[in-house]
Design a protein around this motif. Sequence first.
Motif, PDB file in Angstrom:
ATOM      1  N   ILE A  69      -5.342  -0.352 -17.796  1.00 46.96           N
ATOM      2  CA  ILE A  69      -4.777  -0.193 -16.454  1.00 46.96           C
ATOM      3  C   ILE A  69      -5.765   0.610 -15.623  1.00 46.96           C
ATOM      4  O   ILE A  69      -6.227   1.658 -16.054  1.00 46.96           O
ATOM      5  N   GLU A  70      -6.076   0.088 -14.426  1.00 49.31           N
ATOM      6  CA  GLU A  70      -6.863   0.859 -13.460  1.00 49.31           C
ATOM      7  C   GLU A  70      -5.880   1.502 -12.500  1.00 49.31           C
ATOM      8  O   GLU A  70      -5.055   0.823 -11.900  1.00 49.31           O
ATOM      9  N   LEU A  71      -5.957   2.824 -12.366  1.00 52.18           N
ATOM     10  CA  LEU A  71      -5.057   3.595 -11.518  1.00 52.18           C
ATOM     11  C   LEU A  71      -5.844   4.159 -10.352  1.00 52.18           C
ATOM     12  O   LEU A  71      -6.903   4.760 -10.547  1.00 52.18           O
ATOM     13  N   ILE A  72      -5.334   3.952  -9.137  1.00 53.73           N
ATOM     14  CA  ILE A  72      -5.980   4.492  -7.935  1.00 53.73           C
ATOM     15  C   ILE A  72      -4.941   5.257  -7.134  1.00 53.73           C
ATOM     16  O   ILE A  72      -3.896   4.720  -6.775  1.00 53.73           O
ATOM     17  N   GLU A  73      -5.231   6.532  -6.877  1.00 52.97           N
ATOM     18  CA  GLU A  73      -4.370   7.378  -6.058  1.00 52.97           C
ATOM     19  C   GLU A  73      -5.084   7.666  -4.751  1.00 52.97           C
ATOM     20  O   GLU A  73      -6.262   7.994  -4.750  1.00 52.97           O
TER      21      GLU A  73
ATOM     22  N   LEU B 171      -8.798   8.680  -5.857  1.00 55.17           N
ATOM     23  CA  LEU B 171      -9.061   9.076  -7.228  1.00 55.17           C
ATOM     24  C   LEU B 171      -8.811   7.850  -8.086  1.00 55.17           C
ATOM     25  O   LEU B 171      -7.757   7.226  -7.979  1.00 55.17           O
ATOM     26  N   SER B 172      -9.775   7.491  -8.909  1.00 50.83           N
ATOM     27  CA  SER B 172      -9.670   6.274  -9.699  1.00 50.83           C
ATOM     28  C   SER B 172      -9.851   6.588 -11.179  1.00 50.83           C
ATOM     29  O   SER B 172     -10.697   7.391 -11.557  1.00 50.83           O
ATOM     30  N   LYS B 173      -9.028   5.950 -11.993  1.00 52.16           N
ATOM     31  CA  LYS B 173      -9.146   6.070 -13.442  1.00 52.16           C
ATOM     32  C   LYS B 173      -9.067   4.663 -14.008  1.00 52.16           C
ATOM     33  O   LYS B 173      -8.053   3.977 -13.834  1.00 52.16           O
ATOM     34  N   THR B 174     -10.121   4.214 -14.673  1.00 46.56           N
ATOM     35  CA  THR B 174     -10.179   2.828 -15.135  1.00 46.56           C
ATOM     36  C   THR B 174      -9.480   2.592 -16.465  1.00 46.56           C
ATOM     37  O   THR B 174      -9.192   1.453 -16.802  1.00 46.56           O
ATOM     38  N   ASP B 175      -9.189   3.628 -17.210  1.00 49.18           N
ATOM     39  CA  ASP B 175      -8.526   3.474 -18.504  1.00 49.18           C
ATOM     40  C   ASP B 175      -7.227   4.272 -18.550  1.00 49.18           C
ATOM     41  O   ASP B 175      -6.932   4.975 -19.499  1.00 49.18           O
TER      42      ASP B 175
ATOM     43  N   THR C 191       3.616  12.322   2.158  1.00 46.76           N
ATOM     44  CA  THR C 191       2.785  12.793   3.273  1.00 46.76           C
ATOM     45  C   THR C 191       1.316  12.524   2.932  1.00 46.76           C
ATOM     46  O   THR C 191       0.820  11.454   3.227  1.00 46.76           O
ATOM     47  N   ASP C 192       0.635  13.484   2.310  1.00 44.85           N
ATOM     48  CA  ASP C 192      -0.784  13.265   1.995  1.00 44.85           C
ATOM     49  C   ASP C 192      -0.980  12.443   0.721  1.00 44.85           C
ATOM     50  O   ASP C 192      -2.057  11.920   0.473  1.00 44.85           O
ATOM     51  N   ARG C 193       0.052  12.291  -0.084  1.00 47.04           N
ATOM     52  CA  ARG C 193       0.013  11.419  -1.269  1.00 47.04           C
ATOM     53  C   ARG C 193       1.147  10.409  -1.131  1.00 47.04           C
ATOM     54  O   ARG C 193       2.289  10.696  -1.491  1.00 47.04           O
ATOM     55  N   SER C 194       0.825   9.250  -0.567  1.00 46.18           N
ATOM     56  CA  SER C 194       1.876   8.261  -0.300  1.00 46.18           C
ATOM     57  C   SER C 194       1.504   6.844  -0.719  1.00 46.18           C
ATOM     58  O   SER C 194       2.178   5.894  -0.342  1.00 46.18           O
ATOM     59  N   LEU C 195       0.423   6.703  -1.529  1.00 44.10           N
ATOM     60  CA  LEU C 195       0.035   5.376  -1.985  1.00 44.10           C
ATOM     61  C   LEU C 195      -0.662   5.468  -3.337  1.00 44.10           C
ATOM     62  O   LEU C 195      -1.616   6.238  -3.503  1.00 44.10           O
ATOM     63  N   VAL C 196      -0.161   4.687  -4.293  1.00 42.07           N
ATOM     64  CA  VAL C 196      -0.745   4.586  -5.627  1.00 42.07           C
ATOM     65  C   VAL C 196      -0.811   3.109  -5.975  1.00 42.07           C
ATOM     66  O   VAL C 196       0.134   2.357  -5.705  1.00 42.07           O
ATOM     67  N   SER C 197      -1.917   2.683  -6.560  1.00 39.51           N
ATOM     68  CA  SER C 197      -2.002   1.304  -7.042  1.00 39.51           C
ATOM     69  C   SER C 197      -2.409   1.301  -8.501  1.00 39.51           C
ATOM     70  O   SER C 197      -3.148   2.171  -8.960  1.00 39.51           O
ATOM     71  N   MET C 198      -1.884   0.315  -9.217  1.00 35.32           N
ATOM     72  CA  MET C 198      -2.203   0.113 -10.626  1.00 35.32           C
ATOM     73  C   MET C 198      -2.603  -1.341 -10.795  1.00 35.32           C
ATOM     74  O   MET C 198      -1.883  -2.231 -10.335  1.00 35.32           O
TER      75      MET C 198
ATOM     76  N   GLN D 245      -3.912  -4.336 -13.542  1.00 33.48           N
ATOM     77  CA  GLN D 245      -4.081  -4.768 -14.919  1.00 33.48           C
ATOM     78  C   GLN D 245      -4.366  -6.264 -14.878  1.00 33.48           C
ATOM     79  O   GLN D 245      -3.514  -7.056 -14.498  1.00 33.48           O
ATOM     80  N   GLY D 246      -5.603  -6.622 -15.214  1.00 28.24           N
ATOM     81  CA  GLY D 246      -5.994  -8.024 -15.105  1.00 28.24           C
ATOM     82  C   GLY D 246      -5.897  -8.485 -13.662  1.00 28.24           C
ATOM     83  O   GLY D 246      -6.431  -7.841 -12.764  1.00 28.24           O
ATOM     84  N   GLU D 247      -5.175  -9.587 -13.445  1.00 26.65           N
ATOM     85  CA  GLU D 247      -5.024 -10.136 -12.093  1.00 26.65           C
ATOM     86  C   GLU D 247      -3.834  -9.546 -11.336  1.00 26.65           C
ATOM     87  O   GLU D 247      -3.596  -9.902 -10.191  1.00 26.65           O
ATOM     88  N   LEU D 248      -3.083  -8.670 -11.966  1.00 26.63           N
ATOM     89  CA  LEU D 248      -1.886  -8.099 -11.361  1.00 26.63           C
ATOM     90  C   LEU D 248      -2.173  -6.729 -10.759  1.00 26.63           C
ATOM     91  O   LEU D 248      -2.776  -5.878 -11.407  1.00 26.63           O
ATOM     92  N   THR D 249      -1.728  -6.524  -9.522  1.00 23.87           N
ATOM     93  CA  THR D 249      -1.797  -5.221  -8.877  1.00 23.87           C
ATOM     94  C   THR D 249      -0.386  -4.809  -8.480  1.00 23.87           C
ATOM     95  O   THR D 249       0.353  -5.592  -7.884  1.00 23.87           O
ATOM     96  N   VAL D 250      -0.017  -3.577  -8.821  1.00 23.37           N
ATOM     97  CA  VAL D 250       1.269  -3.011  -8.422  1.00 23.37           C
ATOM     98  C   VAL D 250       0.973  -1.872  -7.457  1.00 23.37           C
ATOM     99  O   VAL D 250       0.242  -0.940  -7.794  1.00 23.37           O
ATOM    100  N   LEU D 251       1.518  -1.958  -6.252  1.00 17.52           N
ATOM    101  CA  LEU D 251       1.357  -0.927  -5.227  1.00 17.52           C
ATOM    102  C   LEU D 251       2.669  -0.184  -5.069  1.00 17.52           C
ATOM    103  O   LEU D 251       3.728  -0.809  -4.969  1.00 17.52           O
ATOM    104  N   VAL D 252       2.573   1.147  -5.032  1.00 16.29           N
ATOM    105  CA  VAL D 252       3.752   1.976  -4.809  1.00 16.29           C
ATOM    106  C   VAL D 252       3.455   2.870  -3.620  1.00 16.29           C
ATOM    107  O   VAL D 252       2.438   3.565  -3.596  1.00 16.29           O
ATOM    108  N   GLY D 253       4.342   2.843  -2.631  1.00 16.92           N
ATOM    109  CA  GLY D 253       4.177   3.682  -1.456  1.00 16.92           C
ATOM    110  C   GLY D 253       5.372   4.592  -1.291  1.00 16.92           C
ATOM    111  O   GLY D 253       6.447   4.327  -1.818  1.00 16.92           O
ATOM    112  N   GLY D 254       5.169   5.693  -0.566  1.00 17.09           N
ATOM    113  CA  GLY D 254       6.265   6.616  -0.259  1.00 17.09           C
ATOM    114  C   GLY D 254       6.160   7.898  -1.038  1.00 17.09           C
ATOM    115  O   GLY D 254       5.088   8.457  -1.230  1.00 17.09           O
ATOM    116  N   GLY D 255       7.300   8.375  -1.513  1.00 20.96           N
ATOM    117  CA  GLY D 255       7.365   9.602  -2.285  1.00 20.96           C
ATOM    118  C   GLY D 255       8.675  10.329  -2.072  1.00 20.96           C
ATOM    119  O   GLY D 255       9.459   9.979  -1.180  1.00 20.96           O
TER     120      GLY D 255
END
Length: 135
Positions: free
Chosen positions: A3-7, A18-22, A38-45, A47-57
Motif C-alpha cells: 500500500i502506498e500512503l500519501i498524507e 508525506l508518502s510511504k510506499t510500504d 483543517t490542515d490535515r484533510s486528505l489522505v490517499s492509499m 494498491q495496484g490500480e486502486l486508489t482510496v481517497l479519504v477527505g475531512g476529519g
Amino acid sequence: MMIELIEEIRHGAMAETLSKTDATLADCKAAILRMNGTDRSLVSMRQGELTVLVGGGVGQYIVTAEDHISIRNLLQQRPEQDEADTIDVTVGGQAVDYPAYYVVNVEMVWAAILECLAVNEASERKELEWEEMRK
C-alpha cells in the motif's frame, strides 16, 4: 500487496505531502486518525490500480475509491437523510458542501479501507453501500 500512503498537510495555500510506499493497514488507520479537517484533510492509499481517497476529519469524512473501471463513493447507511441536506466538509484544504449521504464516520471509513485494501480482514467488515459510476 503493498500500500502506498500519501498524507497531505496544508500550510495555508501550500501543501506538503508525506508518502510511504510500504504502508501497513496500521499506518493507514493512524493517518486517518490524524485527520483534523483543517490542515490535515486528505489522505490517499494506493494498491495496484486502486486508489482510496479519504477527505475531512474529526468525525466527518468523504471516501472515494477509484480504479480503471469505476469511481465509487461511500454512502452512509441512514436513509432518513433528505437529499437536500448538505454538510460542510474540508477536503484538501477546500470547504465543500457535500450531500449529507456522502458524509460518514470514522468506523465506516475504516470498514471501507478494509473492504478495498485488506481482503483477509473479513472479521472487521461491515456491509457498505457505494454509489458507483462506470468510466
